[in-house]
Enzyme design. Structure first.
Site, PDB file in Angstrom:
ATOM      1  CG  LEU A 189      -1.939  -1.074   1.400  1.00  0.00           C
ATOM      2  CD1 LEU A 189      -2.660  -0.931   2.739  1.00  0.00           C
ATOM      3  CD2 LEU A 189      -2.946  -1.038   0.260  1.00  0.00           C
ATOM      4  CG  ASP A 190       0.388   4.264  -2.899  1.00  0.00           C
ATOM      5  OD1 ASP A 190       1.189   3.438  -3.366  1.00  0.00           O
ATOM      6  OD2 ASP A 190      -0.519   4.803  -3.561  1.00  0.00           O
ATOM      7  NE  ARG A 191       4.826   9.099   2.816  1.00  0.00           N
ATOM      8  CZ  ARG A 191       5.620  10.116   2.467  1.00  0.00           C
ATOM      9  NH1 ARG A 191       6.904  10.106   2.811  1.00  0.00           N
ATOM     10  NH2 ARG A 191       5.146  11.127   1.767  1.00  0.00           N
TER      11      ARG A 191
END
Length: 348
Positions: A148-150
């Site tokens: 998942l993106d940050r």
């Protein structure tokens, strides 16, 4: 075979006559062992536009490799350290001998890399599960099946064994594992709207809309991904509106992925003219709601600090028992507050 510049190493590879037809395999075979480059890394570099022939980048690892062709591989600097255990907050939803399901917080990078040597989910997992966890998968990101993106929150599955990593990764590749997200986007992306003139959209049953568009690294901004007319990797996102908010100037939507490309939901929603609220990379203008939305809604959207995206559900077959596993995560507090404000500002 190679030359250096201040940013990367350039490897020049000529395909031999007995090389495999698939590009990533052919390049991996031609590179000497001391180059230290795995096929999986070559495949990632291809997808990121770092492999070219005659000045043209190729984005598909399965592209044809013809004998005699010369390829240039731009080896981006990579994180070379070994991740260390760090005592960081970690919300575990499920754990057994084979896998872990975590609910990732906003602001946490999944694994160490350039610019993020520590403070990641992997560092937290190593503290929780010890040195044996390092042996599962690639050394810099042990156990990581998907990312998942940050600043995207929500559910992730992490493998604790090589068998689990192989089998769950295979389910994602075969699309028998599934993920569902909720996002807050500008506007109302219905099948009857123009979607900013985007042609690759198809209405489906029960209000679902299918968005297609190959994704590759942007040639204008290497931090961004982009929908491309040729090349790239196929990407399909299915969406439907759950609720119209703030006078229909904003929508809470459900997103289901048929593929799992970098930034996929964010890229597709920007491309069709409905960027995510709070997305500083893809959401140009998404913070500025029309006056009809109401002052409270306008202020909430303008101040939301991240892309409003949460992985709400995850399902896959258990890698050992075959049992179908399903997990859910409610919206985190910041998104729940945002939706509440936008909902209270809705009017006819």
């Amino acid at each position: 075979m190679s030359s250096m510049n201040s940013e990367s190493t350039i490897l020049t590879v000529q395909i031999g006559g007995d090389a495999p037809e698939r590009l990533d395999k052919a390049l991996a075979r031609q590179l000497p062992e001391n180059a230290g480059v795995s096929r999986s890394r070559i495949a990632r570099l291809i997808r990121e536009g770092c492999v070219s022939r005659d000045g043209e980048a190729v984005f598909d690892p399965d592209a044809s490799a013809r004998p005699g062709d010369t390829w240039r591989i731009s080896m981006k600097p990579t994180y070379g350290g070994q991740p260390e255990a760090e005592d960081l907050p970690l919300k575990i939803i499920f754990e057994d001998a084979e896998l872990i399901v975590v609910d990732k917080a906003a602001g946490m990078v999944v694994h160490p890399g350039n610019g993020h040597p520590g403070g990641t989910l992997v560092n937290a997992l190593l503290h929780r599960f010890g040195e044996n966890f390092k042996g599962t998968g690639e050394p810099s990101r042990p156990g990581i099946v998907h990312r998942l993106d940050r600043d995207t929150t929500g559910l992730m599955v992490v493998a604790k064994t090589e068998q689990a990593l192989f089998r769950i990764s295979g389910q994602f590749s075969e699309r028998s594992a599934g993920r569902c997200y909720q996002a807050v986007v500008r506007g109302t992306p219905t099948a009857g709207s123009t979607f900013a003139g985007y042609p690759q959209i198809g209405p489906e049953a029960e209000g679902w809309v299918r968005i297609e568009g190959n994704i590759a690294r942007s040639r204008k901004n290497r931090l961004r991904m982009a929908v491309v007319a040729t090349g790239g990797r196929s990407a399909v996102t299915r969406i439907r509106i759950l609720e119209k908010l703030a006078g229909a100037s904003v929508s809470l939507i459900e997103c289901r992925l048929e593929t799992g490309r970098t930034h996929q939901i964010r890229v597709h929603m920007e491309r069709v003219g409905h960027p995510l609220i709070g997305d500083s990379l893809y959401g140009a203008g998404a913070r500025m709601l029309p006056e009809a939305a109401g002052e409270a809604a306008r202020e909430a959207a303008a101040q939301f600090p991240r892309q409003a995206l949460h992985a709400v559900s995850l399902h896959f077959n258990h890698p050992a028992s075959g049992e179908r596993m399903r997990f859910e995560s409610p919206l985190p507090d910041d998104m729940r507050r945002l939706v509440t404000i936008l909902r209270s500002g809705a009017h006819t």
